[in-house]
Scaffold this active site. Structure first.
Site, PDB file in Angstrom:
ATOM      1  CB  SER A 292       8.505   9.801  -7.102  1.00 47.37           C
ATOM      2  OG  SER A 292       9.420   9.482  -7.873  1.00 47.37           O
TER       3      SER A 292
ATOM      4  CE1 TYR B 158       5.045  11.594 -11.182  1.00 48.34           C
ATOM      5  CE2 TYR B 158       7.774  10.344 -11.042  1.00 48.34           C
ATOM      6  CZ  TYR B 158       6.148  10.308 -10.651  1.00 48.34           C
ATOM      7  OH  TYR B 158       6.004   9.503  -9.533  1.00 48.34           O
TER       8      TYR B 158
HETATM    9  N1  NAP Z   1       4.991   2.688  -8.480  1.00 49.36           N
HETATM   10  C1  NAP Z   1       5.871   3.470  -8.534  1.00 49.36           C
HETATM   11  O1  NAP Z   1       7.391   2.657  -9.579  1.00 49.36           O
HETATM   12  C2  NAP Z   1       6.523   5.217  -7.448  1.00 49.36           C
HETATM   13  C3  NAP Z   1       6.867   5.788  -7.364  1.00 49.36           C
HETATM   14  C4  NAP Z   1       7.273   6.221  -7.132  1.00 49.36           C
HETATM   15  C5  NAP Z   1       5.533   7.609  -6.797  1.00 49.36           C
HETATM   16  N2  NAP Z   1       5.037   6.949  -7.102  1.00 49.36           N
HETATM   17  C6  NAP Z   1       3.538   7.619  -6.379  1.00 49.36           C
HETATM   18  O2  NAP Z   1       3.260   7.247  -5.943  1.00 49.36           O
HETATM   19  C7  NAP Z   1       1.527   7.728  -6.319  1.00 49.36           C
HETATM   20  C8  NAP Z   1       0.894   6.372  -6.159  1.00 49.36           C
HETATM   21  O3  NAP Z   1       0.808   5.538  -7.562  1.00 49.36           O
HETATM   22  P1  NAP Z   1       1.497   3.973  -7.536  1.00 49.36           P
HETATM   23  O4  NAP Z   1       2.244   3.624  -7.746  1.00 49.36           O
HETATM   24  O5  NAP Z   1       0.555   3.164  -6.185  1.00 49.36           O
HETATM   25  O6  NAP Z   1       0.161   4.162  -8.900  1.00 49.36           O
HETATM   26  P2  NAP Z   1      -1.073   3.601  -9.796  1.00 49.36           P
HETATM   27  O7  NAP Z   1      -1.370   1.698  -8.830  1.00 49.36           O
HETATM   28  O8  NAP Z   1      -1.009   3.785 -10.880  1.00 49.36           O
HETATM   29  O9  NAP Z   1      -2.925   4.831  -8.108  1.00 49.36           O
HETATM   30  C9  NAP Z   1      -2.774   5.779  -8.735  1.00 49.36           C
HETATM   31  C10 NAP Z   1      -3.392   6.269  -7.970  1.00 49.36           C
HETATM   32  O10 NAP Z   1      -3.988   7.448  -8.874  1.00 49.36           O
HETATM   33  C11 NAP Z   1      -5.449   7.550  -8.927  1.00 49.36           C
HETATM   34  N3  NAP Z   1      -5.180   8.584  -9.567  1.00 49.36           N
HETATM   35  C12 NAP Z   1      -5.003   8.651 -11.085  1.00 49.36           C
HETATM   36  N4  NAP Z   1      -5.477   9.379 -11.048  1.00 49.36           N
HETATM   37  C13 NAP Z   1      -6.677  10.621 -10.703  1.00 49.36           C
HETATM   38  C14 NAP Z   1      -7.650  11.380 -10.410  1.00 49.36           C
HETATM   39  N5  NAP Z   1      -7.376  12.386 -11.911  1.00 49.36           N
HETATM   40  N6  NAP Z   1      -8.269  11.305  -9.533  1.00 49.36           N
HETATM   41  C15 NAP Z   1      -8.655  10.886  -8.810  1.00 49.36           C
HETATM   42  N7  NAP Z   1      -7.335   9.462  -8.943  1.00 49.36           N
HETATM   43  C16 NAP Z   1      -6.732   8.974  -9.415  1.00 49.36           C
HETATM   44  C17 NAP Z   1      -5.706   5.776  -9.394  1.00 49.36           C
HETATM   45  O11 NAP Z   1      -6.766   5.875  -9.138  1.00 49.36           O
HETATM   46  P3  NAP Z   1      -8.526   6.109 -10.228  1.00 49.36           P
HETATM   47  O12 NAP Z   1      -7.273   5.021 -11.640  1.00 49.36           O
HETATM   48  O13 NAP Z   1      -9.077   4.997 -10.493  1.00 49.36           O
HETATM   49  O14 NAP Z   1      -9.049   7.044 -10.853  1.00 49.36           O
HETATM   50  C18 NAP Z   1      -4.740   4.939  -8.667  1.00 49.36           C
HETATM   51  O15 NAP Z   1      -5.847   5.065  -7.392  1.00 49.36           O
HETATM   52  C19 NAP Z   1       1.048   8.225  -7.163  1.00 49.36           C
HETATM   53  O16 NAP Z   1       1.646   9.860  -6.310  1.00 49.36           O
HETATM   54  C20 NAP Z   1       3.047   8.069  -8.212  1.00 49.36           C
HETATM   55  O17 NAP Z   1       3.480   9.068  -8.212  1.00 49.36           O
HETATM   56  C21 NAP Z   1       5.020   5.772  -7.358  1.00 49.36           C
END
Ligand code: NAP
Length: 262
Positions: free
Chosen positions: A144, A157
């Protein structure tokens, strides 16, 4: 040139929504067979059906809590039972929490570290030998823009993402002689379920990008003649990351704190 993934196998964590689902669509379109990991089985099965009929690839949904004990062994067993060899791994599953550490749910903080750091390291270690031996795939670890400076009010985080960046850049160096392409993807605010899970948009910095824009940045890095060990999505985010590294911590930390509480 776009790397050909036909006939390879890729594990994607957090594939039930957001960036993970987008990575799944992108790698399936390039011909990769997939193992999709997350907790929500219905979402994984629906995506598996979509990608199988769109691209004729084999997709295995694996509903699993990656923060639970033994989860990485379960992924390994799942792969072995099916006789698969893993060429690519996208460690994308992760979540954030907002607020002062002293007020945070202690169990949820532990879960965050186990998922964002523990599972990512263990999965990388488990599949790295076969990925470097194959030399046809990619390793993408999702960090991130929070990785580039301490983040008050998202302290744990930010630290997990700083870990992911440091760890992945080092692994990229260690594996540089293999054909495996390794990069750390550092997204800024992206329109996914991330902020719903955080519970507030207070910590969002800058405009949203789409998952397609962000994943395209990672794919361009992986397709480059020399894959960079890390890549930031969005020009403004990339500039902010450079500036954060140049400024004294005494300035960057209070500035970041203000951004986290606006
Ligand atoms: N969106 C942003 O603004 C942003 C910015 C910087 C970095 N990121 C990073 O991008 C990555 C993806 O996030 P996203 O933005 O796509 O958010 P998201 O839509 O909330 O997706 C998160 C994913 O992680 C899975 N997950 C959560 N807890 C889990 C667990 N205990 N075991 C297995 N799977 C789990 C969720 O699936 P289930 O709930 O079905 O388990 C979901 O598929 C993350 O690492 C996040 O930190 C996001």
């Amino acid at each position: 040139m776009a790397r050909n993934h036909v006939g390879t196998t890729a594990i994607i964590t957090g594939a039930s929504s957001g960036l993970g689902a987008e990575f799944a669509r992108t790698l399936a379109a390039r011909g990769a067979n997939l193992v999709l990991v997350a907790r929500r089985e219905d979402r994984l099965s629906a995506l598996a059906d979509e990608l199988t009929s769109a691209h004729g690839v084999t997709v295995h949904p694996l509903a699993l809590d990656l923060a639970a004990p033994g989860a990485v062994d379960a992924v390994d067993a799942f792969v072995r039972e099916r006789g698969l060899t893993v060429d690519s791994l996208v460690n994308n599953a992760g979540f954030g929490m907002h607020g002062p550490l002293a007020e945070a749910d202690a169990a949820r903080i532990d879960e965050q570290v186990r998922l964002n750091v523990g599972a990512l390291v263990s999965l990388t270690r488990a599949f790295l030998p076969e990925m470097t031996a194959s030399g046809r795939g990619v390793l993408v670890n999702v960090a991130s823009t929070a990785a580039f400076q301490p983040v008050p009010f998202m302290a744990a985080y930010g630290a997990t993402k700083a870990f992911v960046l440091s760890f992945t850049e080092a692994v990229a160096y260690e594996t540089r002689a293999s054909g495996l392409r390794v990069t750390t993807l550092c997204p800024g605010a992206t329109r996914t379920e991330f902020f719903q899970v955080v519970g507030t948009e207070e910590a969002r910095v800058g405009d949203y990008q789409t998952p397609a824009q962000v994943v395209a940045v990672a794919m361009r890095a992986l397709d480059a003649r020399r894959t960079p060990p890390s890549v930031v999505s969005g020009r403004r985010n990339a500039a902010a990351a450079v500036v954060a590294g140049l400024m004294p911590r005494s300035i960057v930390i209070p500035m970041t704190a203000r951004l986290m509480t606006h």
